[in-house]
Design a protein around this motif. Structure first.
Motif, mmCIF file in Angstrom:
data_model
loop_
_atom_site.group_PDB
_atom_site.id
_atom_site.type_symbol
_atom_site.label_atom_id
_atom_site.label_comp_id
_atom_site.label_asym_id
_atom_site.label_seq_id
_atom_site.Cartn_x
_atom_site.Cartn_y
_atom_site.Cartn_z
ATOM 1 N N ASN A 44 -0.941 -6.360 -2.666
ATOM 2 C CA ASN A 44 -0.299 -7.118 -1.740
ATOM 3 C C ASN A 44 -1.014 -7.986 -0.972
ATOM 4 O OD1 ASN A 44 2.186 -6.624 -2.856
ATOM 5 N ND2 ASN A 44 2.751 -5.057 -1.575
ATOM 6 N N TYR A 45 -2.199 -7.553 -0.659
ATOM 7 C CA TYR A 45 -3.321 -8.240 0.130
ATOM 8 C C TYR A 45 -4.446 -8.950 -0.354
ATOM 9 C CZ TYR A 45 -1.105 -4.748 3.317
ATOM 10 O OH TYR A 45 -0.327 -3.993 4.147
ATOM 11 N N ASN A 83 -1.759 -0.045 6.369
ATOM 12 C CA ASN A 83 -0.753 -1.128 6.357
ATOM 13 C C ASN A 83 -0.613 -1.331 8.038
ATOM 14 O OD1 ASN A 83 -0.074 -1.427 3.627
ATOM 15 N ND2 ASN A 83 1.313 0.335 3.860
ATOM 16 N N ARG A 84 -0.605 -0.301 8.984
ATOM 17 C CA ARG A 84 -0.227 -0.875 10.163
ATOM 18 C C ARG A 84 -1.545 -1.592 10.702
ATOM 19 N NH1 ARG A 84 -2.238 0.422 14.719
ATOM 20 N NH2 ARG A 84 -3.875 1.737 13.749
ATOM 21 N N ALA A 91 -1.196 -5.343 9.367
ATOM 22 C CA ALA A 91 -0.049 -5.730 10.077
ATOM 23 C C ALA A 91 -0.540 -6.378 11.497
ATOM 24 C CB ALA A 91 0.907 -5.239 10.369
ATOM 25 N N THR A 123 -9.277 1.131 2.576
ATOM 26 C CA THR A 123 -8.053 1.417 2.007
ATOM 27 C C THR A 123 -7.806 2.408 1.253
ATOM 28 O OG1 THR A 123 -8.320 -0.237 0.724
ATOM 29 C CG2 THR A 123 -7.379 -0.910 2.653
ATOM 30 N N ILE A 144 1.920 4.891 0.887
ATOM 31 C CA ILE A 144 1.553 5.660 2.131
ATOM 32 C C ILE A 144 1.973 7.229 1.869
ATOM 33 C CG2 ILE A 144 2.458 6.121 4.592
ATOM 34 C CD1 ILE A 144 1.452 3.133 4.184
ATOM 35 N N MET A 203 0.906 -1.045 0.011
ATOM 36 C CA MET A 203 -0.007 0.053 0.208
ATOM 37 C C MET A 203 0.933 1.233 -0.041
ATOM 38 S SD MET A 203 -3.197 1.063 2.241
ATOM 39 C CE MET A 203 -3.972 -0.143 1.640
ATOM 40 N N THR A 213 -3.390 6.135 4.739
ATOM 41 C CA THR A 213 -2.076 5.872 5.393
ATOM 42 C C THR A 213 -1.612 4.952 6.554
ATOM 43 O OG1 THR A 213 -1.981 7.933 6.477
ATOM 44 C CG2 THR A 213 -1.429 8.281 4.162
ATOM 45 N N ASN A 259 -3.090 -0.088 -5.370
ATOM 46 C CA ASN A 259 -2.753 0.620 -3.858
ATOM 47 C C ASN A 259 -2.719 -0.674 -2.844
ATOM 48 O OD1 ASN A 259 -2.000 3.360 -3.853
ATOM 49 N ND2 ASN A 259 -3.731 3.231 -5.242
ATOM 50 N N THR A 260 -3.393 -1.716 -3.124
ATOM 51 C CA THR A 260 -3.734 -2.836 -2.355
ATOM 52 C C THR A 260 -3.211 -4.202 -2.724
ATOM 53 O OG1 THR A 260 -5.996 -3.174 -3.105
ATOM 54 C CG2 THR A 260 -5.490 -1.556 -1.195
#
Length: 188
Positions: free
Chosen positions: A124-125, A89-90, A93, A68, A3, A1, A86, A121-122
């Protein structure tokens, strides 16, 4: 994502606690959740940009679905910068580290190419949690245009190599065309 950070745009979304049964999601997201007993209740939270900094690990949620992206980059608000949350991601995780299931959603603003913006923007998820399109009337000039929804969903499915988003919307379920219901599933 990606940031970034800044704030300006007021969207009006408030924190909504989502209580849903697993069976309402099984057909569309069975690959995202471990097998559970039929009719098992799961508590989930819709986490929007209004909950920046939330401690996901200490919520009573079994899962979280995180907003997101918004529009195609024109939104600044709380932790949204250029339409990207932004803090996502946190949050993701933290959900993963605490054993909670997660998902992500895109808030539709009726523009193009929103599906590509969401995916870019997403990406990876996409094979690790559920994905959804948040389809609301606010800030959305395409509201009621079911062809816009079809194009968005189809493009997400194409870009991801087959992942089908859920349609996340309010009490308009009776107006949602059957082909969208059948192909993508609903989160009401």
């Amino acid at each position: 994502m990606k940031i970034l950070d800044k704030s300006k745009h007021k969207h009006g979304r408030l924190h909504r606690r989502v209580g849903m049964t697993l069976t309402a999601l099984v057909a569309a997201v069975s690959m995202s959740f471990a097998p559970a007993a039929a009719m098992a209740d799961m508590n989930g939270y819709d986490i929007s940009n209004w909950q920046c900094g939330i401690d996901i690990a200490n919520t009573q949620a079994d899962f979280v679905v995180i907003g997101t992206t918004w529009g195609t980059g024109q939104v600044y608000n709380n932790c949204l910068v250029s339409g990207v949350n932004t803090d996502a991601n946190r949050m993701i995780a933290q959900a993963q580290a605490s054993g909670k299931k997660f998902g992500l959603y895109h808030y539709a603003m009726g523009g193009n190419p929103e599906a590509r913006f969401f995916y870019a923007n997403t990406l990876n998820y996409w094979r690790h949690g559920i994905v959804a399109l948040d389809w609301e009337m606010d800030d959305n000039p395409a509201w009621g245009d079911w062809d816009w929804v079809r194009r968005f969903m189809s493009e997400c499915e194409r870009l991801s190599g087959g992942v089908r988003p859920l349609l996340y919307t309010g009490p308009v379920a009776g107006t949602i065309p059957q082909d969208i219901r059948d192909r993508y599933g609903l989160w009401i």
